[in-house]
Motif scaffolding. Structure first.
Motif, PDB file in Angstrom:
ATOM      1  N   PRO A   4       0.807  -1.227   0.000  1.00  0.00           N
ATOM      2  CA  PRO A   4       0.000   0.000   0.000  1.00  0.00           C
ATOM      3  C   PRO A   4       0.836   1.272   0.000  1.00  0.00           C
ATOM      4  O   PRO A   4       0.310   2.356  -0.290  1.00  0.00           O
ATOM      5  CB  PRO A   4      -0.830  -0.128   1.285  1.00  0.00           C
ATOM      6  N   GLY A   5       2.114   1.165   0.320  1.00  0.00           N
ATOM      7  CA  GLY A   5       2.976   2.345   0.347  1.00  0.00           C
ATOM      8  C   GLY A   5       3.451   2.781  -1.028  1.00  0.00           C
ATOM      9  O   GLY A   5       4.034   3.868  -1.171  1.00  0.00           O
ATOM     10  N   ILE A   6       3.243   1.952  -2.040  1.00  0.00           N
ATOM     11  CA  ILE A   6       3.576   2.341  -3.413  1.00  0.00           C
ATOM     12  C   ILE A   6       2.338   2.972  -4.038  1.00  0.00           C
ATOM     13  O   ILE A   6       1.266   2.377  -4.062  1.00  0.00           O
ATOM     14  CB  ILE A   6       4.057   1.133  -4.232  1.00  0.00           C
ATOM     15  N   SER A   7       2.489   4.192  -4.538  1.00  0.00           N
ATOM     16  CA  SER A   7       1.354   4.954  -5.044  1.00  0.00           C
ATOM     17  C   SER A   7       1.084   4.721  -6.520  1.00  0.00           C
ATOM     18  O   SER A   7      -0.022   4.986  -6.992  1.00  0.00           O
ATOM     19  CB  SER A   7       1.582   6.454  -4.814  1.00  0.00           C
ATOM     20  N   LYS A   8       2.089   4.270  -7.253  1.00  0.00           N
ATOM     21  CA  LYS A   8       1.935   4.097  -8.696  1.00  0.00           C
ATOM     22  C   LYS A   8       2.840   2.973  -9.172  1.00  0.00           C
ATOM     23  O   LYS A   8       3.967   2.822  -8.697  1.00  0.00           O
ATOM     24  CB  LYS A   8       2.317   5.383  -9.438  1.00  0.00           C
ATOM     25  N   ILE A   9       2.342   2.207 -10.136  1.00  0.00           N
ATOM     26  CA  ILE A   9       3.155   1.226 -10.840  1.00  0.00           C
ATOM     27  C   ILE A   9       3.281   1.674 -12.292  1.00  0.00           C
ATOM     28  O   ILE A   9       2.278   1.948 -12.963  1.00  0.00           O
ATOM     29  CB  ILE A   9       2.535  -0.182 -10.791  1.00  0.00           C
ATOM     30  N   SER A  10       4.505   1.767 -12.755  1.00  0.00           N
ATOM     31  CA  SER A  10       4.768   1.991 -14.180  1.00  0.00           C
ATOM     32  C   SER A  10       5.375   0.706 -14.721  1.00  0.00           C
ATOM     33  O   SER A  10       6.450   0.283 -14.285  1.00  0.00           O
ATOM     34  CB  SER A  10       5.727   3.165 -14.378  1.00  0.00           C
ATOM     35  N   PHE A  11       4.678   0.091 -15.669  1.00  0.00           N
ATOM     36  CA  PHE A  11       5.085  -1.222 -16.167  1.00  0.00           C
ATOM     37  C   PHE A  11       5.235  -1.189 -17.672  1.00  0.00           C
ATOM     38  O   PHE A  11       4.381  -0.665 -18.398  1.00  0.00           O
ATOM     39  CB  PHE A  11       4.041  -2.279 -15.790  1.00  0.00           C
ATOM     40  N   THR A  12       6.318  -1.760 -18.151  1.00  0.00           N
ATOM     41  CA  THR A  12       6.512  -2.003 -19.576  1.00  0.00           C
ATOM     42  C   THR A  12       6.726  -3.498 -19.759  1.00  0.00           C
ATOM     43  O   THR A  12       7.632  -4.075 -19.158  1.00  0.00           O
ATOM     44  CB  THR A  12       7.722  -1.227 -20.120  1.00  0.00           C
ATOM     45  N   GLY A  13       5.888  -4.116 -20.605  1.00  0.00           N
ATOM     46  CA  GLY A  13       6.017  -5.552 -20.794  1.00  0.00           C
ATOM     47  C   GLY A  13       4.841  -6.111 -21.587  1.00  0.00           C
ATOM     48  O   GLY A  13       4.236  -5.418 -22.405  1.00  0.00           O
ATOM     49  N   SER A  14       4.514  -7.352 -21.314  1.00  0.00           N
ATOM     50  CA  SER A  14       3.516  -8.059 -22.104  1.00  0.00           C
ATOM     51  C   SER A  14       2.094  -7.665 -21.704  1.00  0.00           C
ATOM     52  O   SER A  14       1.839  -7.213 -20.578  1.00  0.00           O
ATOM     53  CB  SER A  14       3.684  -9.571 -21.938  1.00  0.00           C
ATOM     54  N   ILE A  15       1.162  -7.887 -22.630  1.00  0.00           N
ATOM     55  CA  ILE A  15      -0.242  -7.603 -22.357  1.00  0.00           C
ATOM     56  C   ILE A  15      -0.764  -8.483 -21.232  1.00  0.00           C
ATOM     57  O   ILE A  15      -1.467  -8.010 -20.329  1.00  0.00           O
ATOM     58  CB  ILE A  15      -1.076  -7.816 -23.640  1.00  0.00           C
ATOM     59  N   ALA A  16      -0.401  -9.759 -21.248  1.00  0.00           N
ATOM     60  CA  ALA A  16      -0.900 -10.686 -20.225  1.00  0.00           C
ATOM     61  C   ALA A  16      -0.479 -10.249 -18.827  1.00  0.00           C
ATOM     62  O   ALA A  16      -1.290 -10.224 -17.887  1.00  0.00           O
ATOM     63  CB  ALA A  16      -0.412 -12.103 -20.518  1.00  0.00           C
ATOM     64  N   THR A  17       0.793  -9.885 -18.682  1.00  0.00           N
ATOM     65  CA  THR A  17       1.275  -9.439 -17.368  1.00  0.00           C
ATOM     66  C   THR A  17       0.673  -8.094 -17.004  1.00  0.00           C
ATOM     67  O   THR A  17       0.333  -7.843 -15.840  1.00  0.00           O
ATOM     68  CB  THR A  17       2.809  -9.361 -17.367  1.00  0.00           C
ATOM     69  N   GLY A  18       0.518  -7.216 -17.979  1.00  0.00           N
ATOM     70  CA  GLY A  18      -0.083  -5.915 -17.721  1.00  0.00           C
ATOM     71  C   GLY A  18      -1.488  -6.022 -17.157  1.00  0.00           C
ATOM     72  O   GLY A  18      -1.878  -5.270 -16.255  1.00  0.00           O
ATOM     73  N   LYS A  19      -2.263  -6.970 -17.664  1.00  0.00           N
ATOM     74  CA  LYS A  19      -3.622  -7.171 -17.152  1.00  0.00           C
ATOM     75  C   LYS A  19      -3.592  -7.633 -15.692  1.00  0.00           C
ATOM     76  O   LYS A  19      -4.419  -7.205 -14.872  1.00  0.00           O
ATOM     77  CB  LYS A  19      -4.362  -8.182 -18.023  1.00  0.00           C
ATOM     78  N   LYS A  20      -2.638  -8.502 -15.368  1.00  0.00           N
ATOM     79  CA  LYS A  20      -2.520  -8.967 -13.979  1.00  0.00           C
ATOM     80  C   LYS A  20      -2.131  -7.812 -13.062  1.00  0.00           C
ATOM     81  O   LYS A  20      -2.639  -7.699 -11.942  1.00  0.00           O
ATOM     82  CB  LYS A  20      -1.481 -10.082 -13.894  1.00  0.00           C
ATOM     83  N   ILE A  21      -1.229  -6.964 -13.529  1.00  0.00           N
ATOM     84  CA  ILE A  21      -0.792  -5.823 -12.718  1.00  0.00           C
ATOM     85  C   ILE A  21      -1.958  -4.862 -12.490  1.00  0.00           C
ATOM     86  O   ILE A  21      -2.176  -4.372 -11.374  1.00  0.00           O
ATOM     87  CB  ILE A  21       0.392  -5.119 -13.391  1.00  0.00           C
ATOM     88  N   MET A  22      -2.718  -4.602 -13.538  1.00  0.00           N
ATOM     89  CA  MET A  22      -3.859  -3.686 -13.400  1.00  0.00           C
ATOM     90  C   MET A  22      -4.879  -4.224 -12.398  1.00  0.00           C
ATOM     91  O   MET A  22      -5.405  -3.475 -11.571  1.00  0.00           O
ATOM     92  CB  MET A  22      -4.504  -3.463 -14.756  1.00  0.00           C
ATOM     93  N   ALA A  23      -5.135  -5.532 -12.470  1.00  0.00           N
ATOM     94  CA  ALA A  23      -6.086  -6.140 -11.531  1.00  0.00           C
ATOM     95  C   ALA A  23      -5.569  -6.052 -10.103  1.00  0.00           C
ATOM     96  O   ALA A  23      -6.330  -5.746  -9.170  1.00  0.00           O
ATOM     97  CB  ALA A  23      -6.337  -7.598 -11.915  1.00  0.00           C
ATOM     98  N   ALA A  24      -4.276  -6.293  -9.925  1.00  0.00           N
ATOM     99  CA  ALA A  24      -3.701  -6.240  -8.576  1.00  0.00           C
ATOM    100  C   ALA A  24      -3.712  -4.816  -8.031  1.00  0.00           C
ATOM    101  O   ALA A  24      -3.993  -4.595  -6.845  1.00  0.00           O
ATOM    102  CB  ALA A  24      -2.282  -6.795  -8.602  1.00  0.00           C
ATOM    103  N   CYS A  25      -3.429  -3.841  -8.886  1.00  0.00           N
ATOM    104  CA  CYS A  25      -3.395  -2.450  -8.431  1.00  0.00           C
ATOM    105  C   CYS A  25      -4.776  -1.933  -8.068  1.00  0.00           C
ATOM    106  O   CYS A  25      -4.903  -0.966  -7.296  1.00  0.00           O
ATOM    107  CB  CYS A  25      -2.774  -1.560  -9.512  1.00  0.00           C
ATOM    108  N   ALA A  26      -5.799  -2.562  -8.603  1.00  0.00           N
ATOM    109  CA  ALA A  26      -7.167  -2.133  -8.291  1.00  0.00           C
ATOM    110  C   ALA A  26      -7.483  -2.297  -6.807  1.00  0.00           C
ATOM    111  O   ALA A  26      -8.338  -1.579  -6.271  1.00  0.00           O
ATOM    112  CB  ALA A  26      -8.166  -2.927  -9.124  1.00  0.00           C
ATOM    113  N   GLN A  27      -6.805  -3.222  -6.140  1.00  0.00           N
ATOM    114  CA  GLN A  27      -7.095  -3.465  -4.727  1.00  0.00           C
ATOM    115  C   GLN A  27      -6.834  -2.232  -3.871  1.00  0.00           C
ATOM    116  O   GLN A  27      -7.540  -1.989  -2.893  1.00  0.00           O
ATOM    117  CB  GLN A  27      -6.257  -4.649  -4.218  1.00  0.00           C
TER     118      GLN A  27
END
Length: 478
Positions: A219-242
């Protein structure tokens, strides 16, 4: 704020960097030299304790860093640039070892970073002001806090620097996670940063597939900047939604080039080949599909084949123009596209129908002549040196074909009639469109994708806002 200090740089030792200090770990992993298949140096695997400490340190550093005037933050960044340039030759050798890039291509990354620093040195954080008889509305942009940067393996220096610079310029602190395939140069970039930047402003933690979820869950990280695959990006977006983290995703692409019949064939052919095979095709924004008008199709394809035959493939030590696929996982994926193409009896205009095994992950650049629109080589992103060419006759139809993809990162249009080329370019569903050039993102331009190629974007003056919250003040006249 005084800078942290590290010991003398050793180019065969690698550490996580937390609170300005070099950290080892109980567990380690090794990158692989893709030119030889041999193991490289051990790198510590970060764990939950490392992430929690780094976040705590970054939060504390943010309290001071956010208040450093932007002029002084730019001075820090310029000193950081100077330190990196002092070690550019060593960094080039290291980049060649971990990516297999030819030396002249690696130098474009290690020495080309100057442009990223120089451009951001000209920027200021935007501020918008609207006034009427009753009030003044001022929109300022304030830093988010701690940024987690999850970086890819194809351009480990530029794509980590491309996150570090705007994050710091806007007053954030940042924790960088390099790809486990190419951890070495990124860890050294952050290690060198400690010579000039305050402790905790830039940190780095390398690790395995378990590390990224630790970033998104904290929770202490305010933003994720990710460069990579679509599949991993979707997982990151779902996790950040929490925790409703801000997120920027720069993901894959299936870039189309549309070639008009009035082009200079001999001039355009090598450019098309470069767009497809730059960095051995391992570029998210590389040309992946080439649509050539039927009136010039055969002649232009022949010129592309001739130029492709001049491209040498080999390890950096041999001075080749193209290096290997960076890692075995991607190498196997690329081989599968060759297998599928051969099994369907599509025509190989140049290149072998099979990837021949040998020392290192080498693939010869290959052009597939007019496969069906529904073939895998057209519909998917190989991320390697294999590209289809396809004829077209009707402008409306080729625009539809170019847009018939779930991605939209980049696109190109080639033609002497600039008005016509730009008219087509405006209708291509992509974040960046290039007229009479293959895809060349620059720090001056905002970079992001449409559709599943990403969310948001970075770079350019507009890209600074990706690292900020809008803060609007309504001031009524007394």
């Amino acid at each position: 704020m005084s800078p942290s200090k590290v010991s003398t740089i050793k180019w065969d030792e690698f550490y996580n960097i937390i609170n300005g200090q070099q950290r080892t770990g109980k567990d380690v992993h090794h990158g692989v030299n893709p030119s030889t298949g041999e193991k490289l140096w051990p790198v510590p695997i970060g764990n939950q304790k490392d992430v929690d400490e780094a976040v705590s340190v970054a939060q504390k550093a943010f309290e001071s860093w956010r208040n450093v005037p932007i002029k002084e933050r730019k001075e820090y960044l310029n000193k950081f640039k100077d330190v990196l340039l002092q070690h550019a030759d060593d960094m080039t050798e290291l980049l060649c070892a971990e990516t297999g890039k030819p030396k002249q291509i690696a130098e474009l990354e290690t020495k080309g970073l100057v442009g990223w620093f120089s451009h951001h040195d000209t920027l200021d954080i935007p501020e918008d002001r609207v006034e009427d008889d009753e009030k003044t509305i001022t929109t300022r942009y304030t830093p988010l806090g701690v940024v987690g940067a999850i970086c890819p393996w194809n351009f480990p220096i530029i794509l980590s620097i491309g996150k570090i610079i705007p994050a710091l310029l806007t007053g954030n602190t940042i924790i960088v996670k390099p790809s486990p395939f190419t951890p070495y140069t990124t860890l050294k970039v952050v290690e060198l940063a400690q010579e000039v930047l305050p402790a905790g402003v830039v940190q780095a933690i390398g690790g395995d597939d378990y590390l990224g979820p630790m970033f998104t869950a904290n929770p202490g990280i305010s933003k994720i900047s990710f460069t990579g695959s679509i599949a991993t990006g979707k997982k990151i977006m779902a996790a950040c939604a929490q925790s409703l983290k801000r997120v920027t995703l720069e993901l894959g692409g299936n870039d189309a080039s549309v070639v008009l019949p009035d082009v200079d064939i001999k001039k355009t052919a090598p450019e098309l080949v470069m767009g497809a095979f730059q960095n051995t095709g391992q570029v998210c924004v590389a040309t992946k599909r080439i649509y050539i008008h039927k009136d010039i199709y055969d002649e232009l394809l022949a010129e592309m084949v001739n130029f492709t035959k001049t491209l040498t493939v080999g390890p950096p030590s041999e001075g080749a123009f193209l290096g290997p696929i960076q890692n075995q996982m991607q190498y196997e994926k690329v081989k599968d596209y060759f297998k599928d193409t051969k099994e369907h009896n599509y025509k190989f205009a140049v290149g072998d129908s099979e990837v021949k095994p040998g020392k290192g992950f080498f693939v010869q650049p290959t052009i597939i002549d007019n496969p069906p629109d529904d073939s895998r080589i057209v519909q998917e992103e190989p991320f390697g040196p294999i590209v289809p060419t396809l004829p077209w006759t009707d402008e409306e139809d080729v625009i539809k074909r170019a847009n018939a993809t779930n991605t939209g990162l980049g696109a190109c249009v080639w033609g002497k009639d600039l008005a016509r080329a730009e008219s087509i370019g405006k209708r291509l569903e992509a974040g960046s469109v290039f007229i009479n050039s293959w895809e060349k993102p620059t720090p001056q331009a905002f970079f992001g994708g449409h559709k599943e190629s990403g969310i948001g974007g970075e770079w350019g003056g507009e890209g600074l806002k990706a690292y900020c919250n809008a803060h609007v003040m309504h001031t009524y006249k007394s």
